[in-house]
Design a protein around this motif. Structure first.
Motif, PDB file in Angstrom:
ATOM      1  N   UNK A  57       0.819  -1.202   0.000  1.00  0.00           N
ATOM      2  CA  UNK A  57       0.000   0.000   0.000  1.00  0.00           C
ATOM      3  C   UNK A  57       0.859   1.262   0.000  1.00  0.00           C
ATOM      4  N   UNK A  58       2.004   1.242   0.687  1.00  0.00           N
ATOM      5  CA  UNK A  58       2.825   2.453   0.786  1.00  0.00           C
ATOM      6  C   UNK A  58       3.477   2.799  -0.554  1.00  0.00           C
ATOM      7  N   UNK A  59       3.751   4.090  -0.736  1.00  0.00           N
ATOM      8  CA  UNK A  59       4.239   4.584  -2.023  1.00  0.00           C
ATOM      9  C   UNK A  59       5.696   5.046  -2.001  1.00  0.00           C
ATOM     10  N   UNK A  60       6.370   4.937  -0.848  1.00  0.00           N
ATOM     11  CA  UNK A  60       7.764   5.375  -0.772  1.00  0.00           C
ATOM     12  C   UNK A  60       8.573   4.378   0.050  1.00  0.00           C
ATOM     13  N   UNK A  61       9.884   4.457  -0.078  1.00  0.00           N
ATOM     14  CA  UNK A  61      10.774   3.569   0.665  1.00  0.00           C
ATOM     15  C   UNK A  61      10.650   3.882   2.160  1.00  0.00           C
ATOM     16  N   UNK A  62      10.435   2.828   2.954  1.00  0.00           N
ATOM     17  CA  UNK A  62      10.236   2.996   4.389  1.00  0.00           C
ATOM     18  C   UNK A  62      11.215   2.140   5.180  1.00  0.00           C
ATOM     19  N   UNK A  63      11.771   2.683   6.277  1.00  0.00           N
ATOM     20  CA  UNK A  63      12.612   1.844   7.150  1.00  0.00           C
ATOM     21  C   UNK A  63      11.747   0.814   7.863  1.00  0.00           C
ATOM     22  N   UNK A  64      12.233  -0.413   7.947  1.00  0.00           N
ATOM     23  CA  UNK A  64      11.522  -1.400   8.753  1.00  0.00           C
ATOM     24  C   UNK A  64      12.407  -1.729   9.964  1.00  0.00           C
ATOM     25  N   UNK A  65      12.292  -2.890  10.525  1.00  0.00           N
ATOM     26  CA  UNK A  65      13.104  -3.261  11.690  1.00  0.00           C
ATOM     27  C   UNK A  65      12.574  -2.650  12.982  1.00  0.00           C
ATOM     28  N   UNK A  66      11.398  -1.972  12.912  1.00  0.00           N
ATOM     29  CA  UNK A  66      10.843  -1.321  14.108  1.00  0.00           C
ATOM     30  C   UNK A  66      10.581  -2.270  15.261  1.00  0.00           C
ATOM     31  N   UNK A  67      10.384  -3.543  14.938  1.00  0.00           N
ATOM     32  CA  UNK A  67      10.162  -4.530  15.988  1.00  0.00           C
ATOM     33  C   UNK A  67      11.329  -4.654  16.948  1.00  0.00           C
ATOM     34  N   UNK A  68      12.514  -4.227  16.497  1.00  0.00           N
ATOM     35  CA  UNK A  68      13.691  -4.269  17.366  1.00  0.00           C
ATOM     36  C   UNK A  68      13.502  -3.332  18.556  1.00  0.00           C
ATOM     37  N   UNK A  69      12.845  -2.192  18.332  1.00  0.00           N
ATOM     38  CA  UNK A  69      12.567  -1.248  19.426  1.00  0.00           C
ATOM     39  C   UNK A  69      11.584  -1.871  20.423  1.00  0.00           C
ATOM     40  N   UNK A  70      10.587  -2.589  19.895  1.00  0.00           N
ATOM     41  CA  UNK A  70       9.627  -3.276  20.771  1.00  0.00           C
ATOM     42  C   UNK A  70      10.352  -4.313  21.622  1.00  0.00           C
ATOM     43  N   UNK A  71      11.213  -5.084  20.975  1.00  0.00           N
ATOM     44  CA  UNK A  71      11.948  -6.149  21.669  1.00  0.00           C
ATOM     45  C   UNK A  71      12.877  -5.585  22.747  1.00  0.00           C
ATOM     46  N   UNK A  72      13.654  -4.565  22.405  1.00  0.00           N
ATOM     47  CA  UNK A  72      14.596  -3.981  23.359  1.00  0.00           C
ATOM     48  C   UNK A  72      13.866  -3.376  24.560  1.00  0.00           C
ATOM     49  N   UNK A  73      12.736  -2.708  24.287  1.00  0.00           N
ATOM     50  CA  UNK A  73      11.937  -2.139  25.380  1.00  0.00           C
ATOM     51  C   UNK A  73      11.385  -3.247  26.271  1.00  0.00           C
ATOM     52  N   UNK A  74      10.934  -4.325  25.631  1.00  0.00           N
ATOM     53  CA  UNK A  74      10.413  -5.472  26.371  1.00  0.00           C
ATOM     54  C   UNK A  74      11.489  -6.082  27.265  1.00  0.00           C
ATOM     55  N   UNK A  75      12.699  -6.236  26.730  1.00  0.00           N
ATOM     56  CA  UNK A  75      13.810  -6.810  27.498  1.00  0.00           C
ATOM     57  C   UNK A  75      14.163  -5.910  28.688  1.00  0.00           C
ATOM     58  N   UNK A  76      14.109  -4.595  28.483  1.00  0.00           N
ATOM     59  CA  UNK A  76      14.362  -3.650  29.581  1.00  0.00           C
ATOM     60  C   UNK A  76      13.323  -3.869  30.690  1.00  0.00           C
ATOM     61  N   UNK A  77      12.061  -3.964  30.291  1.00  0.00           N
ATOM     62  CA  UNK A  77      10.992  -4.201  31.265  1.00  0.00           C
ATOM     63  C   UNK A  77      11.138  -5.543  31.959  1.00  0.00           C
ATOM     64  N   UNK A  78      11.528  -6.552  31.193  1.00  0.00           N
ATOM     65  CA  UNK A  78      11.718  -7.899  31.746  1.00  0.00           C
ATOM     66  C   UNK A  78      12.835  -7.896  32.789  1.00  0.00           C
ATOM     67  N   UNK A  79      13.916  -7.154  32.478  1.00  0.00           N
ATOM     68  CA  UNK A  79      15.049  -7.084  33.405  1.00  0.00           C
ATOM     69  C   UNK A  79      14.678  -6.348  34.690  1.00  0.00           C
ATOM     70  N   UNK A  80      13.807  -5.332  34.564  1.00  0.00           N
ATOM     71  CA  UNK A  80      13.377  -4.571  35.737  1.00  0.00           C
ATOM     72  C   UNK A  80      12.420  -5.393  36.595  1.00  0.00           C
ATOM     73  N   UNK A  81      11.435  -5.999  35.934  1.00  0.00           N
ATOM     74  CA  UNK A  81      10.370  -6.700  36.657  1.00  0.00           C
ATOM     75  C   UNK A  81      10.784  -8.097  37.122  1.00  0.00           C
ATOM     76  N   UNK A  82      11.608  -8.762  36.317  1.00  0.00           N
ATOM     77  CA  UNK A  82      12.068 -10.128  36.584  1.00  0.00           C
ATOM     78  C   UNK A  82      10.916 -11.074  36.967  1.00  0.00           C
ATOM     79  N   UNK A  83       9.945 -11.227  36.074  1.00  0.00           N
ATOM     80  CA  UNK A  83       8.827 -12.132  36.376  1.00  0.00           C
ATOM     81  C   UNK A  83       9.324 -13.558  36.567  1.00  0.00           C
ATOM     82  N   UNK A  84       8.960 -14.146  37.679  1.00  0.00           N
ATOM     83  CA  UNK A  84       9.492 -15.469  38.041  1.00  0.00           C
ATOM     84  C   UNK A  84       8.575 -16.593  37.570  1.00  0.00           C
ATOM     85  N   UNK A  85       9.113 -17.470  36.740  1.00  0.00           N
ATOM     86  CA  UNK A  85       8.381 -18.636  36.263  1.00  0.00           C
ATOM     87  C   UNK A  85       9.370 -19.566  35.583  1.00  0.00           C
TER      88      UNK A  85
END
Length: 347
Positions: A38-66
């Motif tokens: 659908x998009x008409x111009x070149x777009x950067x992808x890889x945005x999921x890396x930001x989601x993953x890194x943020x998730x890992x930061x939260x995981x390290x802070x919270x340290x959910x035990x299981x």
């Protein structure tokens, strides 16, 4: 503490996404427009890396035990590597599938399996050795289902967020602290990215994000609802109604049109809504609404009696079929239920 971590993950994602965008452009992880997109111009992808890194930061802070913590972290890392390589080098379907199977295999070996279900009017059905392939198929199927709906700005991120809200909310009701914690920090990370991904998008999540979100949602849904009853096992299927139904009808469409299952097309749910005259933003918001209704249906379903739950399923299936026929998701001539209702009306 979990809600504070959710907020921290949100802001971490907000701060990291522009950096990931620059990194994606630098390494050439960009998405070029073509006839299917659908998009008409070149777009950067890889945005999921930001989601993953943020998730890992939260995981390290919270340290959910299981006991599932380590397998999930290792499996998600394999998925992220697969997604990053695909966003940069465009891996073949077989190589991507191999990455998904490895990630799924890790969590299965880590003890996350669908061992049995209790079928109404019958009793317990043990899967035995089949529990491993059934669990792997579930993880791979949901991972790819999220990937398939990633066709419009903010679509996969928004639908995933709605699914995560539902899964986390139900985990709170069930007292499942681990699923609640992981679900909410993943939600915060995804919502932060969505600020840049909603139409008009500044960055795409790419396969890095779609595969990661699909993988995590598939695993969280197993942890939240496994080993109870057949009806309870249906809950995550309802929650993920948008990506699952879109994938299911894509398979039907290709079968009807005698095309290979892997054949790409422009007849997915979002394509049909765009063809019906809705704008890009309207289409995304409509699908958000559908996803939210699936989430609400899952909540009602989970609290209903046996017959009430069966009634919800029947109503849901009829509504899905009517909607599919109305927008032509399988094909313009596929209208069996509408034709039947028309015959009843004028017959």
């Amino acid at each position: 503490m979990v809600y504070i971590t959710l907020i921290l993950c949100f802001f971490a994602s907000v701060l990291l996404t522009p950096l990931v965008k620059k990194f994606a452009i630098y390494i050439g992880a960009t998405d070029k427009p073509n006839a299917r997109k659908v998009h008409q111009k070149i777009m950067p992808r890889l945005g999921g890396l930001a989601i993953y890194l943020s998730f890992i930061i939260g995981y390290a802070i919270l340290r959910p035990s299981d006991e599932s913590s380590l397998p999930i972290i290792i499996g998600s890392f394999i998925i992220i590597i697969t997604g990053v390589l695909d966003d940069r080098f465009e891996l073949s379907a077989k190589v991507k599938l191999l990455g998904q199977l490895l990630a799924a295999g890790v969590v299965v070996l880590g003890g996350i399996q669908i061992d049995f279900i209790n079928v109404p009017f019958y009793g317990q059905v043990d899967f035995g050795y089949f529990s491993i392939p059934i669990t792997i198929i579930w993880i791979v199927a949901i991972t790819n289902a999220i990937n398939l709906i990633d066709g419009l700005d903010g679509l996969a991120a928004g639908v995933s967020s709605i699914a995560l809200i539902t899964i986390s909310g139900m985990a709170i009701l069930m007292g499942n602290v681990f699923v609640t914690s992981v679900g909410l920090i993943l939600l915060g990370s995804t919502l932060g990215f969505l600020l840049y991904n909603f139409h008009p998008a500044k960055i795409f999540m790419g396969d890095t994000g779609a595969l990661f979100l699909g993988f995590m949602i598939s695993v969280l849904s197993l942890l939240g609802f496994k080993n109870i009853t057949m009806l309870t096992l249906i809950v995550p299927i309802i929650i993920l109604g948008v990506p699952i139904s879109d994938t299911f009808f894509a398979i039907i469409r290709r079968f009807v049109n005698k095309q290979p299952l892997s054949a790409p097309d422009k007849s997915h749910l979002h394509h049909c809504l765009l063809n019906a005259g809705f704008s890009h933003k309207q289409t995304v918001l409509i699908i958000y609404g559908i996803a939210a209704m699936f989430g609400l249906a899952a909540l009602i379903f989970s609290q209903a009696t046996l017959w009430g739950a069966l009634f919800v399923i029947v109503v849901l299936l009829i509504a899905i079929e009517l909607f599919v026929e109305k927008i032509g998701l399988v094909g313009k001539d596929y209208k069996p239920l509408l034709k039947f209702l028309s015959m009843k009306k004028y017959g």
